[in-house]
Scaffold this active site. Structure first.
Site, PDB file in Angstrom:
ATOM      1  N   TYR A   7       3.252   6.696 -19.852  1.00 56.94           N
ATOM      2  CA  TYR A   7       3.508   6.585 -18.414  1.00 56.94           C
ATOM      3  C   TYR A   7       2.633   5.477 -17.854  1.00 56.94           C
ATOM      4  CZ  TYR A   7       4.264   8.415 -13.600  1.00 56.94           C
ATOM      5  OH  TYR A   7       4.604   8.581 -12.281  1.00 56.94           O
ATOM      6  N   THR A  40       4.435  13.217 -11.368  1.00 62.37           N
ATOM      7  CA  THR A  40       3.868  12.860 -10.068  1.00 62.37           C
ATOM      8  C   THR A  40       4.628  13.545  -8.944  1.00 62.37           C
ATOM      9  OG1 THR A  40       3.217  10.702 -10.929  1.00 62.37           O
ATOM     10  CG2 THR A  40       3.301  10.938  -8.546  1.00 62.37           C
ATOM     11  N   THR A  41       5.954  13.526  -9.009  1.00 63.72           N
ATOM     12  CA  THR A  41       6.792  14.130  -7.981  1.00 63.72           C
ATOM     13  C   THR A  41       6.633  15.644  -7.952  1.00 63.72           C
ATOM     14  OG1 THR A  41       8.362  12.340  -8.406  1.00 63.72           O
ATOM     15  CG2 THR A  41       9.151  14.155  -7.049  1.00 63.72           C
ATOM     16  N   LYS A  86       7.695   5.193 -19.633  1.00 63.42           N
ATOM     17  CA  LYS A  86       8.169   5.184 -18.247  1.00 63.42           C
ATOM     18  C   LYS A  86       7.428   4.045 -17.563  1.00 63.42           C
ATOM     19  CE  LYS A  86       8.283   7.710 -13.873  1.00 63.42           C
ATOM     20  NZ  LYS A  86       7.874   8.926 -13.128  1.00 63.42           N
ATOM     21  N   TYR A 132      -9.064   6.954 -12.795  1.00 63.09           N
ATOM     22  CA  TYR A 132     -10.442   7.066 -12.300  1.00 63.09           C
ATOM     23  C   TYR A 132     -11.450   6.554 -13.321  1.00 63.09           C
ATOM     24  CZ  TYR A 132     -14.719   8.643 -10.116  1.00 63.09           C
ATOM     25  OH  TYR A 132     -15.970   8.669  -9.563  1.00 63.09           O
ATOM     26  N   ILE A 166      13.656   7.663 -14.890  1.00 61.92           N
ATOM     27  CA  ILE A 166      13.021   8.928 -14.505  1.00 61.92           C
ATOM     28  C   ILE A 166      12.931   8.857 -12.996  1.00 61.92           C
ATOM     29  CG2 ILE A 166      10.990  10.399 -14.710  1.00 61.92           C
ATOM     30  CD1 ILE A 166      10.598   9.322 -17.530  1.00 61.92           C
ATOM     31  N   ARG A 201      -1.018   4.256  -9.263  1.00 63.34           N
ATOM     32  CA  ARG A 201      -1.671   5.570  -9.223  1.00 63.34           C
ATOM     33  C   ARG A 201      -2.966   5.596 -10.038  1.00 63.34           C
ATOM     34  NH1 ARG A 201       0.738   9.916  -5.994  1.00 63.34           N
ATOM     35  NH2 ARG A 201       2.904   9.295  -5.672  1.00 63.34           N
TER      36      ARG A 201
END
Length: 295
Positions: free
Chosen positions: A137, A48-49, A165, A111, A207, A142
């Site tokens: 994850y 993401t980062t 994570k 989505y 993380i 998100r």
């Protein structure tokens, strides 16, 4: 499988850009060397980062190639290969395994989401065909959904799925994952503000976004706890708590990239829809960085 996931601090690495918005691969190499020199235990690219959601597949592949080449086996390189299309995720995962990745971070579908069995099959499709460690994850903020605990339990039995994570920030959820942890299935905090609480229930590390600007300190926070020095770990966590909050005053990775640029690291800007910080928020970030001794 010979590769294992590291304990400690895995940096959620930003992707540096030039002024024109193109990827700055020279700076990427520089950042990897900086993390190796400053005790980071593993590097995650295309998370993401890393802004992979606005990058092309060709750019993704080149970031992976450069990161693996630069690391040269000195530090584990984990790749964010997730997608809401399970077959795209598989294609990327197999490609990155061939390129030499040490592990994969796979997100739950966003989505389109999925029902329980769809979630299981989404992850198993990759796990059945790759031979490097997979980290699930969980980031409902998100994706719009959390991976149910019973799904994590089933997936944790797969030999290629070696961790999760946990980035919901929900300690109750994390507590329900904790009984599943063992030497073959690890949990990593996905939130820098609760690293110590996550370690206290059995997490193996973090993380981290904080590690983009404080790599050695983030390593020390985790490894002090793992080595039995809980007081030292707690001191570091609390010392940087305000800074951690300011790194998320706007959507990640806007503040951490701004922080890195304030430190003179010249990592560039963002791609739309990400946009430079509101001046008041930037001022608050800069103030917190000064208090932490970074400026």
């Amino acid at each position: 499988m010979t590769k294992k996931l590291p304990d400690g601090s895995i940096v959620a690495l930003i992707t540096p850009f030039h002024r024109d918005g193109s990827v700055n691969y020279d700076k990427l190499r520089e950042l990897i060397e900086w993390h190796i020199a400053n005790k980071t235990d593993g590097i995650l690219v295309l998370g993401t980062t890393g802004e992979s959601s606005t990058m092309t597949h060709r750019e993704d592949d080149e970031v992976v190639r450069v990161a693996i080449e630069q690391a040269d086996g000195r530090i584990p390189i984990i790749i964010g290969a997730g997608s809401n299309d399970s077959h795209t995720q598989l294609e990327k995962s197999l490609k990155y395994e061939r390129m030499g990745a040490d592990g994969l971070l796979l997100i739950s579908p966003y989505y389109n989401k999925a029902n329980r069995q769809g979630l299981i099959e989404h992850f198993k499709l990759c796990a059945d065909q790759v031979n490097i460690p997979i980290i699930l994850y969980n980031i409902p903020g998100r994706t719009g959904m959390s991976i149910p605990v019973d799904v994590v339990e089933e997936l944790s039995k797969h030999p290629n799925i070696q961790g999760i994570k946990e980035a919901s920030g929900n300690l109750s959820y994390a507590m329900n994952i904790a009984p599943l942890l063992n030497e073959n299935f690890k949990m990593y905090s996905g939130n820098d503000d609760i690293i110590v609480p996550m370690l206290s229930i059995g997490a193996s590390g973090v993380i981290s976004v904080l590690a983009d600007i404080l790599p050695e300190e983030t390593h020390d926070l985790v490894c002090s706890y793992l080595d039995g020095d809980v007081n030292r770990s707690r001191e570091i966590q609390l010392k940087y708590l305000d800074l951690i909050h300011k790194l998320f005053i706007e959507v990640n990775p806007i503040p951490v990239k701004e922080a890195m640029n304030l430190m003179g690291m010249n990592v560039g800007g963002y791609r739309l829809p990400l946009y430079p910080m509101d001046p008041k928020n930037k001022e608050a970030l800069e103030s917190s960085m000064k208090k932490a001794g970074l400026l």
